[in-house]
Structures are given as C-alpha cells and as structure tokens.
Design an enzyme around this catalytic site. Structure first.
Site, PDB file in Angstrom:
ATOM      1  N   GLY A   1     -28.827  38.153 139.147  1.00 49.68           N
ATOM      2  CA  GLY A   1     -27.645  38.914 139.529  1.00 49.68           C
ATOM      3  C   GLY A   1     -27.483  39.041 141.031  1.00 49.68           C
ATOM      4  O   GLY A   1     -26.862  39.983 141.517  1.00 49.68           O
TER       5      GLY A   1
ATOM      6  N   SER B   1     -32.302  32.849 138.926  1.00 45.92           N
ATOM      7  CA  SER B   1     -31.401  33.124 140.037  1.00 45.92           C
ATOM      8  C   SER B   1     -32.079  34.089 141.009  1.00 45.92           C
ATOM      9  O   SER B   1     -33.126  33.758 141.562  1.00 45.92           O
ATOM     10  CB  SER B   1     -30.064  33.664 139.515  1.00 45.92           C
ATOM     11  OG  SER B   1     -29.072  33.614 140.514  1.00 45.92           O
TER      12      SER B   1
END
Length: 535
Positions: A129, A215
């Site tokens: 995120g 990520s």
C-alpha cells in the site's frame, strides 16, 4: 493451544486469547491481538499483559489511510479486467463498502494456525500500500491456504504515512539515538519481537520465522534485512514486487531532488502550528483530521513520509546496504509481475514514481527525468534504453515505470545477495486474466491474489488458476520451512545465478524455469544505484 467449548484458546506471554475455528474446524484464527501500543510519533511501547481470557475474534482498528490513490487503483483494476458493465458497477460498489475503524493506536496482529500445530514454520506477512494505505486485516489476506500447507501465519498492522514516518528535529531530540521518522519500521520490528516471544503458544517455531510482503511490504522486507534492530528476528525473507516512494530519502542529507526528512517535517509544522520552538507539542495537540487533511492535499509534502535512512533504524538506503553486503544473511525469494505498472502508468508522471503531474511534451518529460534521476544517469542513454519513451508512447511509459519502481530493485538485490554468498530464488508472475477484453495483464499485486487464493466477487481468473494458487502456497510454505521452494509433482525451481540468470515463471497456463533477459533500461538504473550508493 487447546480447544474449549468449540473455541481455540492460546496462552502466549502477553495473555490468554480466545479465537474461532475455520476451515471445517482445522484452522484456529485469532484476530486483533495487540502487540504494542502507539502514541503519536512515539516508538511503539510494550503492551501491558492481561490475565483474563481476551476475545480475539474481531480485527482491531487499522492505521489511518492516505486513500488518495486507492480509488484510482481499484477503478483501473475493474476497468482493465474486461468484465461486463454490470459486473464492473457491482465490483466498484463493493470496494467502497469498507468501513473499518481507523485509529492512531492500530498495532494489532492476526494469527492463523492449524489446530494441533507444534513447531511449525512461522510466516509474518507485511502488507503493501505504498506505506500509506492497507492493513494486515485486509480481507485479501483472510484465507487459510498457507496455514493449510503447514505454517503459522501472522499478519501485522503498522503506522502509515504522516503518522508512521514523520521526522522533525524536536522529535529526534526525544530519541536516545537522536533520530526520527521510522516509527512504522519500529512497529514492524516490534511485531517480530512479539512473534519471537509469543508464537510458540500458537504452535509456531520462533527459530524459524519468514518475513514476506508485497510492494511496500516487499520493500519492508528489504528494509528489515538492512536494519540492525531486526537482526536475528527472522530467518528467511520473501520480497514480492519490492518498491516504495522516497528510496533515497535521508533524515539530514539531501539526495537527488529530495530535501531532508527533518526539513519536510518542519515544513508541515510551519503550515499547521506556525514557526518557533515547541512545534512538536502543538502538533501532538491537533486532532488527527487536521494532520490528515494537509497530508492528503499537499502532494509535495506527502512525498516525504516514507521509510528513510536515519543512520540507526535504517542505516542507509537499502540499495546501498546491499551494495556493501551489510544485509542479513538469510535465504531470499524475490520477484515481480510481468506488467507491474499496467494499473497506474497512465496516472503517473512517466519520469518516475516520485514525481507528481504529467508532462505533455518530450521536453517536459526530459526535465522530469533529470529531476527524478539527477546526475546519476545520462538521460539520452535512458531514453535509448526505452524506445518510444521520449515520445510518451504508453507501452514505453509503462515499461519504464515498471523497471523504475520494481524491476531494477529485484535484479539489483538478487544479484548482490547472491554475490554475497547467500541463497536467492527469483520468480516472475506472468498469469493474466482470462477475458479477451482485458488490458492489464499480470498486474501489480495479482500474485498476492493468487498466493492467498483470495476471492474477488464476480471475478474468475481462468482455467488453471486454482492449480497455480495451490502451487504457490506450497512453494511459499516450503521455502519458509527450509529455504527451498519445492512443490510436489512440479518442476524444480533452481537457485538464482547472476552469471546465467534464470527465474521461475508462474503462470496458470504452465509454470517453469526461464532465462532472464537483461534489460538495458534496468542496467542504466542499476548503475544509478551504484553511483548513489557510493555517495
């Protein structure tokens, strides 16, 4: 861990907890267990132990979210899957129903363990995120496919954005180490300490812990490999699509076009509470809504609230630590997806992930590249490595951003970790959505959906997708068990060798080893890493 009145009860050092059973009663699930306490911008504090059995059947509050980019990301995902119009509308409406409570004191975790577990490998998931959004309790991760393969799964929250990565001279003065800005990293380390001290009560082996994430979570894995405070708290690492904004952000040193993190924090304080001493006290007195409003509306300031090199928690940028061989000596699995930037390239500055706004002419693009890369590269060499980028052709823009944000990190770390004498297994996730109308290919985070076998309402992933998910779960848990990503009845996944680079390609249409083509663009970016690491 025991079963009492149909409920699993565990008795870790922090205090007894009661969870619930899932998976036909074969998996014990515990939610919302506090692992530390958070006050605004302070390091995580130990939780006071409890004696009564604590209910652990509901998730705790999540970190405050940036939420500016989430809607764009999800809209592009839905639009790119090639779904019928009614399914698009229904899916978009479903994404907007998340009303989970957000709070500054958000440091809780979840545990999923097979009933009767004893001495199983532990896998600690760090959510993605962009270090600005997400949570460990996201429904995407609320499946039992990994525990069913024989591990204890832990998912953690950590503070995000302005509340998780705020630096300021007055805040640094509070620290015995005279640093600030990595509160979110300290949260992750506190979570790993909780695992060390408590996970045996759930059937996990504290001496066999794997950290894994995607990520921002994948880059967090690399950060933890480079952090002295995390040393010895984990024994294997899996970095999926590691990337984050602010890769070269420092506490008190400028780099490229980055000001210092302390100066950025002082600028926030000047805007919100005025100049002069005592800014930190006045900032702490503000309601969180005032902080978040500035954070969400000032893009230039918002780019500074990410993990940073402070000389202590994260001594140097991770690419620099790997360059000198200072990372943790643990087996590493690392990889990316085939079209990392397909969901967001059209909404980003093609000059790089750190920039806002979109240049509309080749000259403006050139200026953006100079700003993003500084003197660490030759812009003409970079443009030549990505044919069509200078003319802003969409495919070239996507390829450049994919390499800039993900591919260069994966290759650089894989090479350097192997050259330092450590085991590396590299992969590429290449499975695409089945619709003939899809336009996003193997998009960023699609490997997470496959790994957790996460249901997405109204979306089918095509023939072979269930088998691919099962293979990934087996290989990931096998790696956590002994550092070898094996799967019964499947082909070998050989270790990475920079001299003859290959990776395991994951695809629902057939997985297997393949050679890694060396990208000229990635080579340019890696030379940039070398120059920046050398100072």
């Amino acid at each position: 861990m025991r079963i009492e009145d149909g409920k699993p009860i565990a008795e870790p050092e922090c205090g007894p907890v009661r969870g619930a059973l899932e998976g036909d009663g074969e998996v014990a699930v515990f939610k919302g267990i506090p692992f530390a306490e958070a006050e605004r911008w302070a390091p995580p504090a130990p939780v006071s132990p409890w004696t009564d059995v604590r209910d652990a059947t509901s998730d705790g509050p999540i970190a405050h979210q940036y939420a500016v980019l989430f809607d764009v990301f999800m809209d592009n995902l839905v639009n790119g899957l090639g779904l019928p119009r009614w399914r698009k509308r229904a899916l978009k409406a479903g994404f907007k129903l998340d009303r989970r409570k957000q709070h500054e004191d958000c440091l809780s975790l979840g545990v999923r363990a097979p009933v009767g577990a004893e001495g199983l490998p532990v896998m600690v998931w760090i959510h993605g995120g962009n270090h600005t959004d997400g949570s460990g309790s996201d429904p995407l991760y609320a499946t039992n496919v990994l525990p069913e393969q024989g591990c204890v799964l832990v998912t953690i929250n950590y503070r995000l954005g302005l509340l998780g990565f705020f630096a300021h001279p007055e805040l640094s003065a509070e620290s015995p180490d005279r640093v600030s800005g990595n509160q979110g990293m300290l949260d992750q380390i506190a979570g790993l300490r909780w695992v060390r001290d408590n996970i045996a009560a759930f059937g996990g082996d504290p001496d066999n812990v794997t950290i894994f994430g995607e990520s921002a979570g994948g880059m967090s894995v690399l950060h933890l490999m480079c952090s002295p405070g995390a040393r010895g708290l984990f024994h294997r690492a899996i970095a999926q699509s590691p990337s984050h904004t602010g890769l070269w952000l420092h506490l008190r040193r400028t780099a490229l076009d980055w000001d210092t993190a302390e100066n950025a924090g002082r600028a926030v304080a000047d805007r919100l509470v005025g100049r002069g001493p005592g800014q930190l006290e006045r900032l702490r007195a503000l309601p969180v809504e005032a902080l978040q409003e500035l954070y969400r509306t000032d893009e230039e300031l918002a780019r500074y609230f990410f993990p940073l090199a402070d000389g202590v928690v994260l001594p140097e940028p991770p690419m620099s630590v790997f360059a000198r061989g200072g990372q943790a000596d643990v087996p590493l699995m690392i990889g990316d997806t085939a079209r990392e930037a397909s969901l967001f390239a059209a909404d980003m500055n093609p000059g790089g992930s750190e920039l806002k706004g979109r240049p509309v002419t080749p000259f403006e693009l050139r200026q953006a590249l100079i700003r993003s890369y500084g003197s660490s590269i030759d812009v003409d060499e970079l443009l030549a490595a990505f044919p069509g980028l200078g003319e802003l052709e969409p495919d070239a823009v996507e390829e450049h951003i994919s390499a800039h944000m993900f591919g260069a990190h994966v290759e650089h770390v894989a090479d350097l970790h192997t050259e330092a004498g450590h085991s590396v297994h590299r992969y590429r996730f290449a499975s695409e959505p089945p619709s003939k109308k899809q336009t996003i290919g193997a998009f960023h985070a699609m490997d997470v959906i496959a790994l957790f076998s996460s249901p997405l309402p109204l979306v089918k992933w095509g023939p072979g997708s269930e088998e691919l998910s099962a293979e990934m779960a087996e290989r990931w848990v096998s790696f956590a068990r002994d550092g070898k990503p094996a799967a019964s009845g499947r082909g070998d996944w050989t270790a990475y060798d920079p001299a003859a680079p290959s990776r395991y390609v994951l695809d629902r249409n057939g997985s297997g080893m393949a050679q890694v083509p060396r990208s000229p663009g990635v080579a340019v970016m890696r030379r940039r890493f070398d120059r920046l690491s050398a100072g």
